[in-house]
Scaffold this active site. Sequence first.
Site, PDB file in Angstrom:
ATOM      1  N   ASP A  96       0.870  -1.171   0.000  1.00  0.00           N
ATOM      2  CA  ASP A  96       0.000   0.000   0.000  1.00  0.00           C
ATOM      3  C   ASP A  96       0.912   1.228   0.000  1.00  0.00           C
ATOM      4  O   ASP A  96       1.676   1.445   0.943  1.00  0.00           O
ATOM      5  CB  ASP A  96      -0.860  -0.044   1.275  1.00  0.00           C
ATOM      6  CG  ASP A  96      -2.121   0.787   1.164  1.00  0.00           C
ATOM      7  OD1 ASP A  96      -2.072   1.825   0.491  1.00  0.00           O
ATOM      8  OD2 ASP A  96      -3.132   0.400   1.773  1.00  0.00           O
ATOM      9  N   ASP A 196      -2.697   4.817  -2.433  1.00  0.00           N
ATOM     10  CA  ASP A 196      -3.606   5.559  -1.566  1.00  0.00           C
ATOM     11  C   ASP A 196      -3.965   6.919  -2.184  1.00  0.00           C
ATOM     12  O   ASP A 196      -3.092   7.611  -2.704  1.00  0.00           O
ATOM     13  CB  ASP A 196      -2.892   5.776  -0.223  1.00  0.00           C
ATOM     14  CG  ASP A 196      -3.820   6.254   0.877  1.00  0.00           C
ATOM     15  OD1 ASP A 196      -4.759   5.510   1.206  1.00  0.00           O
ATOM     16  OD2 ASP A 196      -3.606   7.364   1.411  1.00  0.00           O
ATOM     17  N   GLU A 238      -6.528   4.129  -5.622  1.00  0.00           N
ATOM     18  CA  GLU A 238      -7.714   4.493  -4.844  1.00  0.00           C
ATOM     19  C   GLU A 238      -8.175   5.870  -5.308  1.00  0.00           C
ATOM     20  O   GLU A 238      -7.467   6.854  -5.135  1.00  0.00           O
ATOM     21  CB  GLU A 238      -7.393   4.530  -3.343  1.00  0.00           C
ATOM     22  CG  GLU A 238      -8.658   4.734  -2.506  1.00  0.00           C
ATOM     23  CD  GLU A 238      -8.403   5.338  -1.124  1.00  0.00           C
ATOM     24  OE1 GLU A 238      -9.267   5.154  -0.251  1.00  0.00           O
ATOM     25  OE2 GLU A 238      -7.373   5.989  -0.927  1.00  0.00           O
ATOM     26  N   HIS A 312     -10.992  -1.385   4.655  1.00  0.00           N
ATOM     27  CA  HIS A 312     -10.730  -0.959   6.038  1.00  0.00           C
ATOM     28  C   HIS A 312     -11.317   0.407   6.384  1.00  0.00           C
ATOM     29  O   HIS A 312     -11.200   0.844   7.522  1.00  0.00           O
ATOM     30  CB  HIS A 312      -9.214  -0.950   6.259  1.00  0.00           C
ATOM     31  CG  HIS A 312      -8.537   0.078   5.389  1.00  0.00           C
ATOM     32  ND1 HIS A 312      -8.512  -0.022   4.010  1.00  0.00           N
ATOM     33  CD2 HIS A 312      -7.914   1.241   5.684  1.00  0.00           C
ATOM     34  CE1 HIS A 312      -7.884   1.026   3.511  1.00  0.00           C
ATOM     35  NE2 HIS A 312      -7.512   1.810   4.508  1.00  0.00           N
ATOM     36  N   ASP A 313     -11.853   1.118   5.393  1.00  0.00           N
ATOM     37  CA  ASP A 313     -12.463   2.436   5.640  1.00  0.00           C
ATOM     38  C   ASP A 313     -13.986   2.364   5.657  1.00  0.00           C
ATOM     39  O   ASP A 313     -14.645   3.369   5.933  1.00  0.00           O
ATOM     40  CB  ASP A 313     -12.071   3.426   4.526  1.00  0.00           C
ATOM     41  CG  ASP A 313     -10.586   3.749   4.500  1.00  0.00           C
ATOM     42  OD1 ASP A 313      -9.942   3.722   5.562  1.00  0.00           O
ATOM     43  OD2 ASP A 313     -10.075   4.031   3.404  1.00  0.00           O
TER      44      ASP A 313
HETATM   45  O1  TEU Z   1      -8.563   6.794   2.429  1.00  0.00           O
HETATM   46  C1  TEU Z   1      -9.011   7.920   1.733  1.00  0.00           C
HETATM   47  C2  TEU Z   1     -10.306   8.525   2.163  1.00  0.00           C
HETATM   48  O2  TEU Z   1     -10.538   9.672   1.824  1.00  0.00           O
HETATM   49  C3  TEU Z   1     -11.350   7.828   2.919  1.00  0.00           C
HETATM   50  O3  TEU Z   1     -11.303   6.478   2.846  1.00  0.00           O
HETATM   51  C4  TEU Z   1     -11.362   8.264   4.328  1.00  0.00           C
HETATM   52  O4  TEU Z   1     -10.691   7.321   5.114  1.00  0.00           O
HETATM   53  C5  TEU Z   1     -12.725   8.419   4.873  1.00  0.00           C
HETATM   54  O5  TEU Z   1     -13.441   7.234   4.802  1.00  0.00           O
HETATM   55  C6  TEU Z   1     -13.462   9.545   4.240  1.00  0.00           C
HETATM   56  O6  TEU Z   1     -14.380  10.020   5.146  1.00  0.00           O
HETATM   57  C7  TEU Z   1      -7.227   6.446   2.397  1.00  0.00           C
HETATM   58  C8  TEU Z   1      -6.988   5.249   3.292  1.00  0.00           C
HETATM   59  O7  TEU Z   1      -7.675   4.142   2.783  1.00  0.00           O
HETATM   60  C9  TEU Z   1      -7.392   5.612   4.686  1.00  0.00           C
HETATM   61  O8  TEU Z   1      -7.319   4.522   5.564  1.00  0.00           O
HETATM   62  C10 TEU Z   1      -6.474   6.722   5.139  1.00  0.00           C
HETATM   63  O9  TEU Z   1      -6.877   7.181   6.394  1.00  0.00           O
HETATM   64  C11 TEU Z   1      -6.481   7.887   4.161  1.00  0.00           C
HETATM   65  O10 TEU Z   1      -6.385   7.494   2.808  1.00  0.00           O
HETATM   66  C12 TEU Z   1      -5.298   8.790   4.421  1.00  0.00           C
HETATM   67  O11 TEU Z   1      -4.121   8.153   4.026  1.00  0.00           O
END
Ligand code: TEU
Length: 541
Positions: A96, A196, A238, A312-313
């Site tokens: 990642d 990311d 992403e 994971h988000d």
């Molecule tokens: O996530 C990007 C992101 O904007 C969203 O997933 C965010 O975590 C949230 O759900 C929006 O409200 C990526 C990663 O997957 C996430 O885990 C990180 O926290 C983020 O980037 C920062 O690196």
Amino acid sequence: MYWWQESVVYQIYPRSFKDSNHDGIGDLQGIISKLPYLHYLGVDMIWLCPVYASPNEDNGYDISDYFDIMRDFGSMADMDQLIAEAKHFGIGIMMDIVANHTSSEHAWFKEAKKSKNNPYHAYYIFKENLGEIPSDLQSIFLGSAWELSPDTNEFYLHMFAKGQPDLNWDHKSVRDAIYQILNWWMDKGIKGFRFDVIDMISKDLDKKKISDGPNLHTYITEMNQKSYGSRDVLTVGETWGATVEKALKYSNLDGSEFSMIFNFSHILLDQAQGKEKWDFIDLDLLSLKRVLAEQQIQMHGRGWNSLFWNNHDLPRIVSRWGNDKEYRVQSSKMFGTLSHFMQGTPYIYQGEELGMTNVVFEDLNDYRDIETFNMINQRLNQGYEMNSILDSIHKIGRDNARTPFQWSSQAHAGFSDVEPWIKVNPNYIDINVEKQMHDQDSVLEYYRKLIKLRKNSEYQDLIRDGDFELMYEDHPDVFAYNRKLGSQRLEVICNFHGKVITLPYSTKSKRVLLSNYEEVLDQQDLVLRPYAAIVLTAGDE
Ligand code: TEU
Ligand code: CA
């Protein structure tokens, strides 16, 4: 054809997968010890969420050294061992790459903030302090995106936490440094990257544009040419702002950008227009069908899709759009069926293959996620009731997907033998690997079948390449489609809701390939029980 068009990717959140050394934190040796499980499941790629050195303000998405491993997770020797042992099982590792920002503890940022003349100053995005905050730009984790840096009396940009300063991709040295990191990891033998928030690397701050900036595709193309383009790896970006048109550009089959991206259009459908993610509306199934069908049809032969419901988000799909109580098993299998018969590369997020659910913590102290805490603080200030705040967290909070993986009914779900860094979901007693392995009706065994059909069956070409067409397009409860290749045809028919549906349908000369109920085919119509998923074969075989 590319090899990754036949791959199934398994996403690991290392902190919560398996603890090997009794500190309650998952680690690399824990993952190594579970490779036989992943091999049993049948996946052939692991997307490893960040394991680099990090002060962990955002669980590793704040990297302080791209060439080192977080102490909690082990050492570089453990990482080399993981790459080698995974290879032995035919499993490739995807790293990642968090390159929109670093940790504020990264050596580059420590130098950058010292003085305006420091060569690393240009690595980040600073604005002079003219007595007030440069703009009202908000961080994605809420609050201002600008933070004052006292040494130079300037503000720096952080689109996420304060400890995640954004890199300045318009500065050539930054780009070259990132390409060097990618090449270094590929030399180690990793087989792919997940990038990311890659659509944020080019910005136009004057226009308050924080993603899809003017140089986005130029930088991705350059990165491709200077790093992974000449190597045989899987790359996935992403991109929260993706549409089908953008996805075609990113994943065009000439290989000039990425293998594929995560297009979140379907995931964002229950987010109220123009509102924060914490305010959601009911899902409209007709929109979901339209959005996914558009991806399937438009990308066919021109780009490549990634297929996913979870990460994971995101909250767990079975809790979000399925039923995690009475029909947990059926609805988990139904979602698996819907995505695994589509064209694209499926991503399984750890625990999805068990039908793991959201968690309901009543005590705020049980939560760990920085985004969740920022939201709580902001909403308390804005006068929201605690009940409504908790309700949002229970439905949408990121910790829903981050509770420890449920291996067994032993203490701490067999994840660790001490209290884990975040509490286990109390339902581990019922939902765990030990219970589901070799139980033919389990979600786990169903996922194994889904993977086998796609990777090793007479239908694998059809699943990879076949045409896609929606069926019962306007039906408010049924999500159905067919796939066709040559004389082969598959029909995937799913009841998206908890009621019994009878569809006028002649099942004559149809055969059930897979179903989440013991189905008896009627000649006249098709009776779909709650969250039923049925895959039928037709055609002249
Ligand atoms: O996530 C990007 C992101 O904007 C969203 O997933 C965010 O975590 C949230 O759900 C929006 O409200 C990526 C990663 O997957 C996430 O885990 C990180 O926290 C983020 O980037 C920062 O690196
Ligand atoms: Ca550990």
